[in-house]
Design a protein around this motif. Sequence first.
Motif: not given
Length: 252
Positions: A55, A69, A71, A76, A79
Motif C-alpha cells: 500500500c 488500486s 492503496k 481506502l 484514511p
Amino acid sequence: MPALAPTFSQRFTTILDFLYPPKCTACGTPLFSEPGRRVCARCVARVEMVPNPRCEICGGPLESASSDSTKCARCLAHPPRYRIARTIARYRTTAEDEPGTLPALIRRHKYGLDQSVGRALVEYLGDELPVSAGDYDVVIPVPLHWRRLWWRGFNQAALLAAEVAHRLNLPLDTTAMSRRRYTPPQTSQHHDERIKNMRRAFVVTNPERIKNRRVLIVDDVMTTGATVDECARVLLQAGATSVDVFTLARVL
C-alpha cells in the motif's frame, strides 16, 4: 601518511575479543569473524520483509497483486492522518518466542527490561532507511506514559528514534509530545478497540517546536496503526505540516 599504530586499549580489546568473543544478542552465536557487531549475519538474514505489492500509504501488503488500486482496503475505507508509514521487517507473533528472531528480540527489549538489546536492534535497520532526510524537519518517538517509563527504565521508541535521527542528520525531539493518559497493553485488542483506547492519550506539550514542521514519528512495532495515527492527529492539530511514520517492524 603512515597508519597510526593501535593504542594499548585497542590491542587489549582485540585480545579480549579473541579470548572471550562477543556473542550474537539474538541467538548467542560467537561473533569470531564479525567484530563490532551485536547481531550475526545469519540472524539479520532471517528477517522477513513485507511482501510486495505494498500500500502506498501504510506500507502494508495489498490484498491482490492483480488489483489496480495502490492503496489497501483499510486505507481506502479509513484514511489515516499520517501521510505514509514505512517499516523494515514483518513481525510474526507466532514466532515471537523462537530464539534468534526479530520478534523475540523486540519482546526481550520491551518486556525483559534489557536496554542493551536496543543497540542490537539498530543493526536490523540495514544500510539504507526507507525514508529520506529531505522529507522531514524533526524526528519524534512515540512517547511512553511516565508510569510505564518508570517501570521499564527507558523508552524503546526513543532509542530507535535517536539512531534514525542520527542517520538522517535530523534533530531528535523527545519532549515536544507526551503521553498524558495511561493506556493498558493493546496486544489482544482489535482495531476499533485500539482506536478507542488511544483517544486523547497524547498531547503536544511544545507546539512552537512542531508548527510548520514536517515530522517523522518513530516506533518499534506497528500493529493496526491506531497509536501512530493518534500521534499524527495531535501533531497536525498543533500545526505540523505533515506527519510520516517509521517503524522497525510491522505486525501482519
